[in-house]
Design an enzyme around this catalytic site. Structure first.
Site, PDB file in Angstrom:
ATOM      1  N   ASP A 175      55.356  68.347  33.471  1.00  0.00           N
ATOM      2  CA  ASP A 175      54.887  69.578  32.854  1.00  0.00           C
ATOM      3  C   ASP A 175      55.676  69.796  31.565  1.00  0.00           C
ATOM      4  O   ASP A 175      56.721  69.171  31.346  1.00  0.00           O
ATOM      5  CB  ASP A 175      55.078  70.767  33.807  1.00  0.00           C
ATOM      6  CG  ASP A 175      54.059  71.869  33.577  1.00  0.00           C
ATOM      7  OD1 ASP A 175      53.152  72.029  34.401  1.00  0.00           O
ATOM      8  OD2 ASP A 175      54.176  72.572  32.545  1.00  0.00           O
ATOM      9  N   VAL A 177      51.324  65.549  27.621  1.00  0.00           N
ATOM     10  CA  VAL A 177      50.355  64.477  27.856  1.00  0.00           C
ATOM     11  C   VAL A 177      49.595  64.069  26.601  1.00  0.00           C
ATOM     12  O   VAL A 177      48.869  63.067  26.611  1.00  0.00           O
ATOM     13  CB  VAL A 177      49.353  64.857  28.965  1.00  0.00           C
ATOM     14  CG1 VAL A 177      50.069  65.050  30.299  1.00  0.00           C
ATOM     15  CG2 VAL A 177      48.539  66.099  28.582  1.00  0.00           C
ATOM     16  N   SER A 236      35.558  69.853  36.502  1.00  0.00           N
ATOM     17  CA  SER A 236      35.256  71.284  36.598  1.00  0.00           C
ATOM     18  C   SER A 236      33.757  71.448  36.804  1.00  0.00           C
ATOM     19  O   SER A 236      32.962  70.573  36.418  1.00  0.00           O
ATOM     20  CB  SER A 236      35.676  72.001  35.313  1.00  0.00           C
ATOM     21  OG  SER A 236      35.131  73.311  35.249  1.00  0.00           O
ATOM     22  N   TYR A 238      35.338  72.308  26.335  1.00  0.00           N
ATOM     23  CA  TYR A 238      35.812  72.191  27.718  1.00  0.00           C
ATOM     24  C   TYR A 238      34.819  71.413  28.570  1.00  0.00           C
ATOM     25  O   TYR A 238      35.204  70.509  29.329  1.00  0.00           O
ATOM     26  CB  TYR A 238      36.042  73.583  28.296  1.00  0.00           C
ATOM     27  CG  TYR A 238      36.689  73.586  29.664  1.00  0.00           C
ATOM     28  CD1 TYR A 238      38.012  73.201  29.809  1.00  0.00           C
ATOM     29  CD2 TYR A 238      35.983  73.988  30.786  1.00  0.00           C
ATOM     30  CE1 TYR A 238      38.621  73.199  31.064  1.00  0.00           C
ATOM     31  CE2 TYR A 238      36.576  73.997  32.040  1.00  0.00           C
ATOM     32  CZ  TYR A 238      37.889  73.599  32.174  1.00  0.00           C
ATOM     33  OH  TYR A 238      38.481  73.604  33.431  1.00  0.00           O
ATOM     34  N   LYS A 293      35.455  67.802  30.520  1.00  0.00           N
ATOM     35  CA  LYS A 293      35.328  67.642  31.963  1.00  0.00           C
ATOM     36  C   LYS A 293      34.140  66.746  32.329  1.00  0.00           C
ATOM     37  O   LYS A 293      34.163  66.046  33.347  1.00  0.00           O
ATOM     38  CB  LYS A 293      35.203  69.014  32.635  1.00  0.00           C
ATOM     39  CG  LYS A 293      36.460  69.866  32.490  1.00  0.00           C
ATOM     40  CD  LYS A 293      37.702  69.135  32.992  1.00  0.00           C
ATOM     41  CE  LYS A 293      38.939  70.007  32.956  1.00  0.00           C
ATOM     42  NZ  LYS A 293      40.147  69.317  33.491  1.00  0.00           N
TER      43      LYS A 293
END
Length: 259
Positions: free
Chosen positions: A36, A61, A155, A168, A172
């Site tokens: 994280d 990341v 998602s 988004y 996904k």
């Protein structure tokens, strides 16, 4: 795959769905490498789970060198504990809602779009690809030769994205699309691939929604709880017949076209 005495790499593991998954795997006897960006959250998770069962690695990341350093640190930790790698769960994700044209006739921000793709898609594939050589080198299960599991996070927006979710939903959707070819690539190495596609779950991202918006999406009953996502992640790891598939985790919810 048996979770007990195996180590699992979880990006976004210091909050939300990633943290809940780390907690569930430790309860099942596993070890977790928590990746994280937030040092304080990471330290808190390790304190809760126990330093013998969890190790935190600061990781961005979107930077491949940062991912490489986290993988290197995890492998060194595995050598210390003797608990082999069992899987990787790239759960880090972001959303920057924006319509293709805003009310001032300005187009979607390309830097914002690229950032979402960098975290959600490139960040996922980079973590997975850098972990794979170490998973493939692990000793296979005596029962079926299984060496590891990749559990990706998509998602419901991959299937019915709402207004303002182009970036988004695209990110996904890419995760769902790569699930089967990745499975086919990795089957000969004894590595499975499963993708979970949650709908509205209680998380840092959804906490920013207004009460009115949240209520409009809670169909049939309520938002999902992080521990319910973690239960599904555990099943994806333990059930050898789950492979090459995308599992909707939505309680029957279908997203409307706009909020």
């Amino acid at each position: 795959m048996k979770i007990e005495d195996r180590t699992f790499i979880i990006s976004g593991g210091a909050s939300g769905l990633g943290q809940a998954t780390a907690q569930e795997l430790v309860r099942a006897g596993g070890y977790v490498a928590v990746l994280d960006m937030n040092d304080d959250n990471g330290a808190a998770v390790v304190s809760e789970l126990g330093a013998d069962k969890a190790r935190f690695f600061q990781c961005n990341v979107t930077e491949t060198e940062s991912v490489a350093a986290a993988i290197k640190g995890t492998v060194a930790w595995v050598q210390e504990t003797g608990k082999p790698l069992g899987g990787v769960i790239p759960a880090a994700g972001v959303s920057l809602p924006s319509t293709m044209l805003d009310r001032h006739n300005q187009p979607l921000s390309l830097p914002d779009f690229n950032f979402v793709m960098a975290v959600n898609v490139t960040g996922t594939i980079d973590l997975v690809r850098q972990a794979l050589p170490h998973l493939a080198a692990a000793a296979g299960s005596p029962e079926d030769g299984e060496r590891g599991v990749v559990v990706m996070v998509a998602s419901a927006a991959a299937f019915e994205g709402q207004r303002g979710q182009v970036s988004y939903s695209a990110s996904k959707g890419a995760i769902t699309a790569m699930t089967l070819p990745m499975t086919r690539d990795l089957s000969r190495f004894g590595i499975r691939v499963v993708t979970l596609a949650p709908s509205l779950f209680e998380s840092a991202m959804t906490s920013l929604m207004s009460d009115k918006v949240r209520k409009s999406l809670e169909v049939p009953r309520r938002a999902g709880r992080p521990e319910e996502f973690a239960m599904a992640a555990r099943q994806a790891i333990e059930n050898v017949m789950l492979n090459g598939t995308v599992i909707r985790l939505d309680g029957g919810m279908r997203m409307p076209s706009k909020l």
